[in-house]
Every structure is written in structure tokens, then in C-alpha cells.
Design a protein around this motif. Sequence first.
Motif, PDB file in Angstrom:
ATOM      1  N   GLY A  42     -11.095  14.615   6.468  1.00  0.00           N
ATOM      2  CA  GLY A  42     -10.667  15.413   5.616  1.00  0.00           C
ATOM      3  C   GLY A  42      -9.016  15.694   5.732  1.00  0.00           C
ATOM      4  N   ILE A  43      -8.434  15.433   6.671  1.00  0.00           N
ATOM      5  CA  ILE A  43      -6.983  15.527   6.971  1.00  0.00           C
ATOM      6  C   ILE A  43      -6.244  14.430   7.300  1.00  0.00           C
ATOM      7  CG2 ILE A  43      -5.443  16.681   8.552  1.00  0.00           C
ATOM      8  CD1 ILE A  43      -7.545  18.783   9.596  1.00  0.00           C
ATOM      9  N   LEU A  44      -6.582  13.455   8.348  1.00  0.00           N
ATOM     10  CA  LEU A  44      -5.647  12.379   8.422  1.00  0.00           C
ATOM     11  C   LEU A  44      -5.938  11.350   7.320  1.00  0.00           C
ATOM     12  CD1 LEU A  44      -6.355  11.923  12.192  1.00  0.00           C
ATOM     13  CD2 LEU A  44      -4.270  12.588  11.041  1.00  0.00           C
ATOM     14  N   GLY A  45      -7.297  10.866   6.946  1.00  0.00           N
ATOM     15  CA  GLY A  45      -7.469  10.096   6.068  1.00  0.00           C
ATOM     16  C   GLY A  45      -6.871  10.280   4.613  1.00  0.00           C
ATOM     17  N   PRO A  46      -6.763  11.529   3.941  1.00  0.00           N
ATOM     18  CA  PRO A  46      -6.492  11.568   2.620  1.00  0.00           C
ATOM     19  C   PRO A  46      -4.915  11.770   2.477  1.00  0.00           C
ATOM     20  CG  PRO A  46      -7.746  13.771   3.214  1.00  0.00           C
ATOM     21  CD  PRO A  46      -7.767  12.502   4.318  1.00  0.00           C
ATOM     22  N   VAL A  47      -4.230  11.997   3.611  1.00  0.00           N
ATOM     23  CA  VAL A  47      -2.923  12.377   3.758  1.00  0.00           C
ATOM     24  C   VAL A  47      -2.302  10.743   3.898  1.00  0.00           C
ATOM     25  CG1 VAL A  47      -0.797  12.815   5.212  1.00  0.00           C
ATOM     26  CG2 VAL A  47      -2.689  14.552   4.733  1.00  0.00           C
ATOM     27  N   ALA A  48      -3.040   9.928   4.579  1.00  0.00           N
ATOM     28  CA  ALA A  48      -2.317   8.453   4.642  1.00  0.00           C
ATOM     29  C   ALA A  48      -3.069   7.838   3.245  1.00  0.00           C
ATOM     30  CB  ALA A  48      -3.400   7.994   5.751  1.00  0.00           C
ATOM     31  N   LEU A  49      -3.925   8.112   2.556  1.00  0.00           N
ATOM     32  CA  LEU A  49      -4.140   7.586   1.324  1.00  0.00           C
ATOM     33  C   LEU A  49      -2.933   7.845   0.224  1.00  0.00           C
ATOM     34  CD1 LEU A  49      -5.804   5.852  -0.583  1.00  0.00           C
ATOM     35  CD2 LEU A  49      -7.128   7.775  -1.206  1.00  0.00           C
ATOM     36  N   MET A  50      -2.783   9.318   0.263  1.00  0.00           N
ATOM     37  CA  MET A  50      -1.782   9.685  -0.832  1.00  0.00           C
ATOM     38  C   MET A  50      -0.452   9.175  -0.635  1.00  0.00           C
ATOM     39  SD  MET A  50      -3.381  11.546  -2.863  1.00  0.00           S
ATOM     40  CE  MET A  50      -5.002  10.575  -2.510  1.00  0.00           C
ATOM     41  N   LEU A  88      -9.489  -0.128  -0.409  1.00  0.00           N
ATOM     42  CA  LEU A  88     -10.283   0.715  -0.030  1.00  0.00           C
ATOM     43  C   LEU A  88     -11.456  -0.126   0.616  1.00  0.00           C
ATOM     44  CD1 LEU A  88      -9.654   3.672  -2.288  1.00  0.00           C
ATOM     45  CD2 LEU A  88      -9.228   3.534   0.074  1.00  0.00           C
ATOM     46  N   ASN A  89     -11.658  -1.327   0.186  1.00  0.00           N
ATOM     47  CA  ASN A  89     -12.869  -1.881   0.576  1.00  0.00           C
ATOM     48  C   ASN A  89     -12.750  -2.281   2.088  1.00  0.00           C
ATOM     49  OD1 ASN A  89     -15.028  -2.885  -1.408  1.00  0.00           O
ATOM     50  ND2 ASN A  89     -13.200  -3.860  -2.383  1.00  0.00           N
ATOM     51  N   LEU A  90     -11.700  -2.065   2.745  1.00  0.00           N
ATOM     52  CA  LEU A  90     -11.556  -2.131   4.104  1.00  0.00           C
ATOM     53  C   LEU A  90     -12.592  -1.069   4.906  1.00  0.00           C
ATOM     54  CD1 LEU A  90      -8.023  -3.006   4.912  1.00  0.00           C
ATOM     55  CD2 LEU A  90     -10.057  -4.650   4.867  1.00  0.00           C
ATOM     56  N   GLY A  95       2.987   0.598   2.509  1.00  0.00           N
ATOM     57  CA  GLY A  95       1.787   1.200   1.535  1.00  0.00           C
ATOM     58  C   GLY A  95       0.432   0.764   1.853  1.00  0.00           C
ATOM     59  N   PRO A  96       0.099  -0.680   1.692  1.00  0.00           N
ATOM     60  CA  PRO A  96      -1.149  -1.173   2.248  1.00  0.00           C
ATOM     61  C   PRO A  96      -1.566  -0.775   3.610  1.00  0.00           C
ATOM     62  CG  PRO A  96      -0.222  -2.914   1.163  1.00  0.00           C
ATOM     63  CD  PRO A  96       1.077  -1.720   1.337  1.00  0.00           C
ATOM     64  N   LEU A  97      -0.864  -0.563   4.597  1.00  0.00           N
ATOM     65  CA  LEU A  97      -1.034  -0.349   5.863  1.00  0.00           C
ATOM     66  C   LEU A  97      -1.605   1.100   6.011  1.00  0.00           C
ATOM     67  CD1 LEU A  97       1.538  -2.118   8.181  1.00  0.00           C
ATOM     68  CD2 LEU A  97      -1.003  -2.524   7.991  1.00  0.00           C
ATOM     69  N   ALA A  98      -0.718   1.829   5.280  1.00  0.00           N
ATOM     70  CA  ALA A  98      -1.140   3.340   5.227  1.00  0.00           C
ATOM     71  C   ALA A  98      -2.620   3.427   4.490  1.00  0.00           C
ATOM     72  CB  ALA A  98      -0.218   4.149   4.335  1.00  0.00           C
ATOM     73  N   VAL A  99      -2.868   2.638   3.689  1.00  0.00           N
ATOM     74  CA  VAL A  99      -4.381   2.783   2.970  1.00  0.00           C
ATOM     75  C   VAL A  99      -5.237   2.202   4.011  1.00  0.00           C
ATOM     76  CG1 VAL A  99      -5.682   2.011   1.112  1.00  0.00           C
ATOM     77  CG2 VAL A  99      -3.286   2.601   0.718  1.00  0.00           C
ATOM     78  N   ALA A 100      -4.886   1.128   4.642  1.00  0.00           N
ATOM     79  CA  ALA A 100      -5.809   0.581   5.988  1.00  0.00           C
ATOM     80  C   ALA A 100      -6.125   1.878   6.723  1.00  0.00           C
ATOM     81  CB  ALA A 100      -5.264  -0.553   6.258  1.00  0.00           C
ATOM     82  N   PHE A 101      -4.970   2.569   6.964  1.00  0.00           N
ATOM     83  CA  PHE A 101      -5.292   3.467   8.226  1.00  0.00           C
ATOM     84  C   PHE A 101      -6.121   4.718   7.615  1.00  0.00           C
ATOM     85  CE2 PHE A 101      -3.878   7.640   9.948  1.00  0.00           C
ATOM     86  CZ  PHE A 101      -4.441   7.374  11.293  1.00  0.00           C
TER      87      PHE A 101
END
Length: 348
Positions: free
Chosen positions: A78-86, A101-103, A154-160
Motif C-alpha cells: 500500500g505504500i512502497l509499491g504504488p509510489v514506485a509504480l507512479m 507488471l508481469n514481473l 523507469g522500468p527498474l522502478a516498476v520492477a521494484f
Amino acid sequence: MNTSVIYALAAAALFGASTPLAKVLGTEVPPVLLAGLLYLGSGVGLLLARCIRDRSWKRSGLSVGEWPWLVGAIVFGGILGPVALMFGLTRTSGATASLMLNLEPVLTALLAWVVFKENADRRIVLGMLAIIVGGIVLSWPSGQAPGVSHSLLGPLAVAFACFCWAVDNNLTRKVSASDALYIAGAKGLFAGLVNCTIALMLGAQWVPVQVLTPTLLIGFLGYGVSLVLFVLALRGLGAARTGAYFSTAPFLGAGISILVLGESVSWLFWLAAAFMIIGVWLHLTESHDHTHQHQPLEHTHRHIHDEHHQHEHVGNEPAGVAHSHTHQHLPIRHNHPHFPDIHHRHTH
């Protein structure tokens, strides 16, 4: 089709549609504030729905030992994931982010297999490898998407973000037998308040009503209702399998980015999509069947009287009607196709 599979696919459809829509909103809203508002819409909407359903506020029903799992799920998912995606969405295209997001199901399955000892057979592993290859291809800078940075940031942030949600999925699995509306609503409300507070402390300006309303609605549907369905799927499929079905979400998101937003993609995008389709197909066609032993178990969840629920009742609940109460499972040994649901978390 298994009801849990329908829940997982419906959750995927809602979340997949939210990603490119969030990117459109992201042009006007700072990433941390956008993540907070999406989860705030989820939390407030779901908890209101729960109060309407129960006609009052009721306790969570979580045991003392379940609270640490829920708190951990809130922090990672709820905190780390969405911030990294945005953050990632501001530095890569919506289509690329959607397929990245398939990762998440890959990392979910790896954690479920290695850390939480959930079964993962050869077909699951091969599917994960195919999706990993697709993610590597997708992350390779191609220089084909105009107006978007071509670095790996960008892709690394989405991967995180995918890793954070993988941790979240496995922790939520520990409490998936509890009230799904409460679990999803609590995660959304807490994560939304924390992220909005952080964003405002960093200098973000509150958004106007014409932006706030669609943001909260996207959050309620794409993060809230989607998460409720995901929790219901976790009960019946386990973390790795639910993640596999949920991996169909990025394809819907990518389709919206291409068809609706008019984003251009390179041949690397289609090559990555091919690998990911193969990986998803391997996951969705996996079957698991062997003789297994059920240990004594006591818990509470909605159920009907089937081969796993042969207990007696104090009241007069009809055997064929779904109902919920605390019940005990006696030891039983049998053979049938199954998933690592709340009744099949045995070792292999």
C-alpha cells in the motif's frame, strides 16, 4: 470454471485498466500524491461498502497473530509499491509499464515457493522464466517511444513496485480467510493517508475536484474492488497461482495504452509480449494432483458442506447454502486436483 479463477481474472481486468488511466492523471498529479489518492479512494469506498453491508461497524475478526501479516502487507503493497509504480510511470510509457507488471506474478511465485514453501512445479518455473525474459527484453532501451526517457530508471522502478506487491501478495495470503472487505479497505485507507501526508509534506498541492473525483473512482475500482477479488482468489488458489492469473492484467493495460492513448511501441515490445504470453499460458494450464494429508485445522470462513467440510452444526444451516462460522477440520487423506488454497497448504 473455478470461482476463484473468475475472481482472479476480474481483479486483473480492473487493475489492468487502472494503470494507463493513472498515467493520464499523473500528468497533473505528483506521483506520491496520486498513489495516495488512488488508495484513499480504495480504502474509503470499501470501508463504506462494508458498513452498508453489515449495517454498522463490526470488528475485523483478525486474530492477534494475523495483525503483523496485515501491517506488513500494508507497508509493502500500500505504500512502497504504488509510489514506485507512479514514479516509474513518469519515466516510461504506459504500455511498457503495463507489461513490466508481469514481473509481479514471477516474484510472487518465487517468494511463495522459496520463502513460504508453497508448491511450484516445473510448468510454473518455465512460465516464470518466460516472463522474466520478456521483462528483460521490455526493459532494453529502444529509443522508439517519443517523449519518454530511455534510461532503465523507469522500468527498474516498476520492477521494484512488482517486488513490493509480491511481498504484499504472500503476506495477504496469510490473512485471506478473514473479511476481504476489511483487509482491502484497511490497506487502502492506511496507505492512502500515509502517501497523501508524505506528498503534502514534500510540497505537493491538493488537486481540484475535477481531478480528485475520477482519481478516487479509479482507486476504488482498480485498487479497491480489484484487491477484494484478489483476496477472494487467494483463498482458493494460493499466492503463486493467483499471481499467475493476475498476470493477465498488464495485457489489458497495454491494449488501452495503445488503442486509447495512441502510444507507439517498438518491435521489442511485441517480442516481450510474445515471451510473456507463453509464460502466462504455462501458468494458466498448470494442474496439480496427488495424494495428500490434511492436518487438524480450525478457522472461520464462508463455505458449503463439501468433501472438506463435513462438520456438525449447532444451528440449522442448510448444507448446500454458503454460510460462515468457526469450524474444525478432522484429519483426512485423499487424492484430487487442488491448488494451495486455505485447505491445501501441505508440504510436498
